[in-house]
Design a protein around this motif. Structure first.
Motif, PDB file in Angstrom:
ATOM      1  N   ALA A   1     -54.433  56.511  82.957  1.00 50.54           N
ATOM      2  CA  ALA A   1     -54.789  55.118  83.234  1.00 50.54           C
ATOM      3  C   ALA A   1     -56.199  54.806  82.745  1.00 50.54           C
ATOM      4  O   ALA A   1     -56.457  53.724  82.191  1.00 50.54           O
ATOM      5  N   ARG A   2     -57.120  55.743  82.893  1.00 54.12           N
ATOM      6  CA  ARG A   2     -58.493  55.533  82.440  1.00 54.12           C
ATOM      7  C   ARG A   2     -58.558  55.445  80.923  1.00 54.12           C
ATOM      8  O   ARG A   2     -59.267  54.599  80.365  1.00 54.12           O
ATOM      9  N   ASN A   3     -57.803  56.315  80.243  1.00 58.17           N
ATOM     10  CA  ASN A   3     -57.777  56.274  78.775  1.00 58.17           C
ATOM     11  C   ASN A   3     -57.166  54.963  78.272  1.00 58.17           C
ATOM     12  O   ASN A   3     -57.613  54.394  77.267  1.00 58.17           O
ATOM     13  N   LYS A   4     -56.142  54.500  78.972  1.00 60.16           N
ATOM     14  CA  LYS A   4     -55.517  53.240  78.584  1.00 60.16           C
ATOM     15  C   LYS A   4     -56.478  52.065  78.743  1.00 60.16           C
ATOM     16  O   LYS A   4     -56.529  51.154  77.909  1.00 60.16           O
ATOM     17  N   GLU A   5     -57.253  52.083  79.791  1.00 61.63           N
ATOM     18  CA  GLU A   5     -58.248  51.036  80.001  1.00 61.63           C
ATOM     19  C   GLU A   5     -59.291  51.043  78.893  1.00 61.63           C
ATOM     20  O   GLU A   5     -59.726  49.982  78.409  1.00 61.63           O
ATOM     21  N   LEU A   6     -59.695  52.244  78.472  1.00 67.64           N
ATOM     22  CA  LEU A   6     -60.687  52.341  77.402  1.00 67.64           C
ATOM     23  C   LEU A   6     -60.119  51.845  76.076  1.00 67.64           C
ATOM     24  O   LEU A   6     -60.827  51.242  75.260  1.00 67.64           O
TER      25      LEU A   6
ATOM     26  N   ASN B   1     -57.837  49.512  75.678  1.00 69.32           N
ATOM     27  CA  ASN B   1     -57.688  48.057  75.760  1.00 69.32           C
ATOM     28  C   ASN B   1     -59.017  47.331  75.941  1.00 69.32           C
ATOM     29  O   ASN B   1     -59.053  46.091  75.988  1.00 69.32           O
ATOM     30  N   TYR B   2     -60.084  48.089  76.056  1.00 66.39           N
ATOM     31  CA  TYR B   2     -61.384  47.468  76.312  1.00 66.39           C
ATOM     32  C   TYR B   2     -61.923  46.825  75.045  1.00 66.39           C
ATOM     33  O   TYR B   2     -61.913  47.420  73.966  1.00 66.39           O
TER      34      TYR B   2
END
Length: 369
Positions: free
Chosen positions: A249-254, A256-257
């Motif tokens: 989830a953290r990698n996905k947020e990065l 899409n950032y």
């Protein structure tokens, strides 16, 4: 051999007499039977008083009284007190797999054999246990192959810290009634206590070793251990899965950032360069018209050269003579030029550049992770 007299009869008490009844009867009889109160027949008084003391010593001690009540008939029949030995089950043969045939509830099965054994040990201690004692507790039973583990755990918790309730008074080496004085009586009591404690310690260690042997082979304990290990492994697996989900989830947020324009370090650095270029252009323009200007006041000139003049007067500052790095405005081109050559200005410019480069690198690293 003279017939043994019952201690209760000597003190004129019933067998259900309370501790207070025993103390009261002893005080009354001691006054009447004391040798000093019978000067005409001191030999008889000495014998009677000694028998009274012996009866009181036994009946006033709860454990001694229980032992006496248990063996009272044998004592009254003429059997010597020192010859009476409480029978104890020998636990050594039960520390072997030969004592049971299978792990079942059959007559010769593991659970039946040890259930009967521990019940026998508990029954041996029962006459010496005081139900009125605040530390008294019900002795847990061994159970069978279907007994819930909560009861099994309670059983082993009790028996692994087993302490026998027996007094082992029959191991006494000396008779305290033979003591000629109190000092010798205390020494005799101390020596007898040492012998009793040694016997009690030996019995406790025997039972605890037996309990440890049985516990290692108890299928109920092994099954509970397997359940706990499986549960621990499941919790570990769930924790690892949650950790991976959080990382994903953290990698996905990065991914899409999208970096906002106002947070871009590169944009800030470009703006800074534009400001510096603008200031340089303005400075060059002012420098060309420097010859036509009047000399500024000597005091203002000295303060501007040092870059330390912080007092404001009625003159207005030039809008384009402002240092963004030092957050400071100047009145004249000369003061601004001197400030640019100052060590403080150069230090601030270098620090600002370093901070911008550091923040830019931090943003790049966050995007890579």
């Amino acid at each position: 051999m003279p017939k043994k007299r019952c201690y209760y009869e000597i003190m004129g008490l019933a067998m259900d007499a309370t501790d207070e009844d025993i103390k009261r009867a002893y005080r009354q009889l001691a006054l009447s039977l004391h040798p000093d109160k019978n000067p005409d027949n001191q030999e008889m008084a000495n014998n009677e008083f000694k028998v009274l003391q012996e009866a009181y010593e036994v009946l006033s001690d709860p454990r001694e009284r229980k032992w006496y009540d248990k063996h009272r008939d044998a004592i009254l029949c003429g059997q010597d007190r020192d010859d009476i030995v409480d029978k104890e089950v020998d636990v050594y043969p039960y520390c072997s797999s030969f004592c049971y045939q299978s792990f079942s509830d059959d007559a010769n099965g593991f659970y039946t054999v040890y259930r009967n054994l521990f019940k026998t040990i508990a029954d041996e201690d029962l006459p010496f246990r005081d139900s009125d004692d605040k530390d008294y507790e019900e002795i847990p039973e061994f159970g069978n192959s279907k007994t819930p583990y909560s009861d099994v755990h309670q059983f082993y918790s009790y028996w692994m810290s087993y302490c026998t309730a027996k007094t082992y008074s029959y191991f006494d080496k000396y008779n305290i009634l033979d003591a000629p004085n109190r000092r010798v009586a205390r020494l005799i009591e101390k020596e007898n206590k040492k012998i009793r404690d040694a016997a009690r310690k030996k019995r406790n260690e025997e039972i605890r070793s037996l309990v440890e042997y049985v516990r290692k082979r108890d299928k109920r304990v092994a099954e509970n251990r397997r359940k706990l290990e499986a549960k621990a492994e499941e919790n570990k697996r769930k924790s690892e899965m949650i950790r991976k989900q959080q990382i994903e989830a953290r990698n996905k947020e990065l991914e899409n950032y999208q970096e906002s324009e106002w947070t871009s370090m590169a944009a800030l650095e470009d703006n800074l360069k534009e400001i510096e270029q603008h200031l340089d252009d303005e400075h060059n323009k002012k420098k060309k018209s420097k010859k036509s200007r009047k000399l500024v006041d000597n005091t203002d000139t000295i303060e501007d050269m040092n870059g330390e003049n912080e007092d404001e007067d009625d003159n207005e500052y030039e809008d384009n003579l402002y240092c963004i790095a030092c957050d400071k405005a100047f009145k004249s081109d000369k003061a601004f030029a001197n400030h640019e050559n100052s060590k403080k200005h150069k230090t601030n410019i270098a620090f600002l550049r370093q901070q911008l480069e550091s923040d830019d690198q931090l943003i790049d690293n966050s995007g890579d992770s």
